[in-house]
Design an enzyme around this catalytic site. Structure first.
Site, PDB file in Angstrom:
ATOM      1  CG  ASP A  44      47.168  28.102  33.882  1.00  0.00           C
ATOM      2  OD1 ASP A  44      47.730  29.085  34.437  1.00  0.00           O
ATOM      3  OD2 ASP A  44      46.891  26.980  34.654  1.00  0.00           O
ATOM      4  CB  CYS A 101      47.948  21.187  33.268  1.00  0.00           C
ATOM      5  SG  CYS A 101      46.425  21.784  32.095  1.00  0.00           S
TER       6      CYS A 101
HETATM    7 CO    CO Z   1      46.703  24.044  32.079  1.00  0.00          CO
END
Ligand code: CO
Length: 212
Positions: A44, A101
């Protein structure tokens, strides 16, 4: 200016600032690396390992993948792990997940996403192993966040189950394993688990190194 051209310009500016404030900076960097930490984090873009820990180049060896997974057949991760433990001799390995997430959220759905199904399957297994706790949580975002935490704990356990870690524990009493989680909302990292060298683990996953 194209967006990527800005990156190259920024790079030149950054290198110039570094050299101006410390002319020996790049010659020193070019010589060697001896990081104390291996970071296993999510890909990310909002969770940059160095920036959120205020570490400099040279301080952290980094591996990132979707949802910070430690998969025992992942040659990429295992190569990074072996190099970090056996060559760089890192003292600490940090698995750092993050709340909200996208990989964890996707794993809780029935969406067919192609190849990534196979990767996210590992997170579905974490859910299944903690099914009663997971199903007691009604709020969808809280569910995702708890699975993010459980996923970190599971991945730290996966590290302890590798022969790479067990051999290093036996011979060198390192590294210590850490499970952390980062909050996108407040920028704060929370510690959720720590596994000391030679901590007892499930005998099913314990190796004997008698012949070494
Ligand atoms: Co993530």
């Amino acid at each position: 200016m194209k967006s990527y051209e800005k990156l190259l310009l920024e790079n030149k500016a950054w290198a110039g600032i570094k050299t101006a404030s410390d002319p020996s900076y790049f010659p020193r960097m070019a010589r060697d690396q001896k990081p104390e930490f291996l970071w296993i984090g999510c890909s990310d873009s909002r969770v940059p390992a160095n920036e959120i820990t205020n570490t400099e180049p040279g301080e952290m060896f980094v591996h990132r993948n979707i949802a910070n997974l430690v998969v025992h057949t992942d040659l990429n991760l295992l190569s990074v792990l072996q190099y970090a433990v056996e060559v760089l001799e890192v003292k600490h390995i940090i698995v750092c997940g993050h709340y909200g997430c996208g990989g964890v959220r996707a794993a809780m759905t029935q969406n067919h996403l192609g190849l990534i199904n196979k990767w996210l399957r590992n997170i579905k297994d974490v859910y299944r192993a903690n099914r009663s706790e997971m199903e007691a949580i009604k709020d969808e975002n809280k569910k995702v966040d708890r699975l993010c935490e459980l996923n970190v704990i599971e991945q730290v356990n996966h590290l302890a189950e590798t022969s790479i870690i067990q051999r290093a524990w036996k011979n060198h009493k390192r590294p210590m394993l850490h499970g952390w989680i980062y909050g996108l909302n407040d920028g704060i990292i929370k510690e959720i688990t720590v596994v000391e060298p030679n901590a007892p683990i499930d005998p099913l996953y314990t190796f004997k190194f008698d012949n070494e």
